[in-house]
Design a protein around this motif. Structure first.
Motif, short mmCIF file in Angstrom:
data_model
loop_
_atom_site.label_atom_id
_atom_site.label_comp_id
_atom_site.label_asym_id
_atom_site.label_seq_id
_atom_site.Cartn_x
_atom_site.Cartn_y
_atom_site.Cartn_z
N LEU A 41 40.09 -58.97 26.90
CA LEU A 41 38.65 -58.86 26.64
C LEU A 41 38.40 -58.39 25.22
O LEU A 41 37.53 -58.94 24.53
CB LEU A 41 38.00 -57.90 27.65
CG LEU A 41 36.50 -57.67 27.48
CD1 LEU A 41 35.72 -58.97 27.66
CD2 LEU A 41 36.01 -56.61 28.46
N GLU A 42 39.16 -57.41 24.78
CA GLU A 42 38.99 -56.93 23.40
C GLU A 42 39.26 -58.05 22.41
O GLU A 42 38.51 -58.24 21.44
CB GLU A 42 39.93 -55.75 23.13
CG GLU A 42 39.52 -54.46 23.82
CD GLU A 42 40.53 -53.35 23.61
OE1 GLU A 42 41.41 -53.47 22.74
OE2 GLU A 42 40.42 -52.35 24.33
N ARG A 85 35.41 -60.82 31.84
CA ARG A 85 34.68 -59.73 32.50
C ARG A 85 34.62 -59.93 34.01
O ARG A 85 34.77 -58.98 34.77
CB ARG A 85 33.27 -59.62 31.91
CG ARG A 85 33.26 -58.97 30.56
CD ARG A 85 31.86 -58.76 30.05
NE ARG A 85 31.89 -58.09 28.76
CZ ARG A 85 30.95 -58.17 27.86
NH1 ARG A 85 29.87 -58.91 28.09
NH2 ARG A 85 31.08 -57.53 26.71
N VAL A 92 34.53 -64.56 27.11
CA VAL A 92 34.26 -63.13 27.35
C VAL A 92 33.71 -62.95 28.77
O VAL A 92 34.12 -62.05 29.51
CB VAL A 92 33.31 -62.55 26.28
CG1 VAL A 92 32.79 -61.18 26.68
CG2 VAL A 92 34.01 -62.48 24.93
N GLN A 114 33.29 -68.77 22.90
CA GLN A 114 33.76 -67.39 22.92
C GLN A 114 32.98 -66.55 23.93
O GLN A 114 33.54 -65.70 24.63
CB GLN A 114 33.67 -66.76 21.52
CG GLN A 114 34.45 -67.48 20.44
CD GLN A 114 35.91 -67.67 20.82
OE1 GLN A 114 36.48 -66.87 21.53
NE2 GLN A 114 36.50 -68.75 20.35
N GLN A 115 31.66 -66.82 24.03
CA GLN A 115 30.84 -66.10 25.01
C GLN A 115 31.30 -66.43 26.43
O GLN A 115 31.36 -65.56 27.30
CB GLN A 115 29.37 -66.44 24.84
CG GLN A 115 28.73 -65.80 23.65
CD GLN A 115 27.28 -66.25 23.46
OE1 GLN A 115 26.81 -67.19 24.09
NE2 GLN A 115 26.57 -65.56 22.56
N GLN A 134 36.40 -60.54 22.55
CA GLN A 134 35.20 -59.99 21.91
C GLN A 134 35.33 -60.03 20.39
O GLN A 134 34.35 -60.32 19.68
CB GLN A 134 34.93 -58.56 22.39
CG GLN A 134 34.39 -58.49 23.81
CD GLN A 134 34.28 -57.08 24.32
OE1 GLN A 134 35.01 -56.18 23.92
NE2 GLN A 134 33.35 -56.88 25.27
N GLN A 135 36.53 -59.76 19.89
CA GLN A 135 36.75 -59.85 18.44
C GLN A 135 36.58 -61.29 17.96
O GLN A 135 35.99 -61.54 16.90
CB GLN A 135 38.13 -59.31 18.06
CG GLN A 135 38.26 -57.82 18.20
CD GLN A 135 39.69 -57.34 17.98
OE1 GLN A 135 40.61 -58.14 17.79
NE2 GLN A 135 39.87 -56.03 18.03
#
Length: 183
Positions: free
Chosen positions: A64-65, A94, A90, A86-87, A68-69
């Motif tokens: 996840l990190e 999640r 993520v 990318q969204q 998010q990057q």
């Protein structure tokens, strides 16, 4: 005068005793397997599953990190198509984290409920194990003695109380010195 026992088949008693021994041995093996399964399940619930879900949650948090990057980088670069992908990544990670956390909670619930749900059936298994080990063993010993006593009784002559001659020893009729029958 007491009635004589009518022994018709000593083999039937011996066959029953042999089948009872086989039943006891097979049942004991099955009960051992059940006990082993209970132990394996307890170990699985108490150590393997929690560790699995914790490791998965840690790995997903790292993913996840990273995602998010990548999303932040895509947003900075102004690429809309990349930012949507990318969204989505993520969001997917999640959801995976929530699912893994839910499953970890479920495992904790199973751990708390394991003893109460397994205790009564496990007690029944132990009662059956005691029955097989103690009562059935006593029944087998009793049958052994009964078979010996009945076999000894069957060998006695009904009139004299002395053992019958064995069938292998021929019974000779009394003869005179000349070889003829006695009068």
């Amino acid at each position: 005068m007491p009635e004589r026992a009518k022994v018709t088949s000593l083999e039937a008693l011996e066959d029953f005793r042999a089948k009872l021994i086989i039943y006891r041995d097979k049942s004991s093996r099955v009960l051992d397997e059940v006990s082993d399964d209970v132990t394996r399940t307890r170990v699985w619930l108490e150590s393997e599953r929690p560790a699995y879900w914790q490791n998965l949650i840690r790995r997903l948090n790292r993913d996840l990190e990273t995602a998010q990057q990548e999303l932040f980088s895509a947003q900075l670069s102004g690429l809309r198509d990349a930012s949507y992908a990318q969204q989505a990544a993520v969001g997917k990670i999640r959801r995976s984290i929530r699912d893994a956390e839910d499953k970890a909670k479920t495992v904790k619930q199973w751990q708390r409920q394991f003893d109460t749900r397994v205790e009564s059936p496990a007690r029944q298994v132990e009662k059956l194990r005691h029955f097989l080990g103690h009562d059935v063993a006593r029944a087998i010993a009793y049958l052994n003695e009964a078979i010996k006593n009945i076999a000894a009784y069957a060998e006695l002559s009904p009139t004299s109380g002395t053992p019958n001659p064995s069938p292998a020893a021929p019974v000779e009729s009394p003869t005179t010195e000349a070889g003829g029958p006695q009068s």
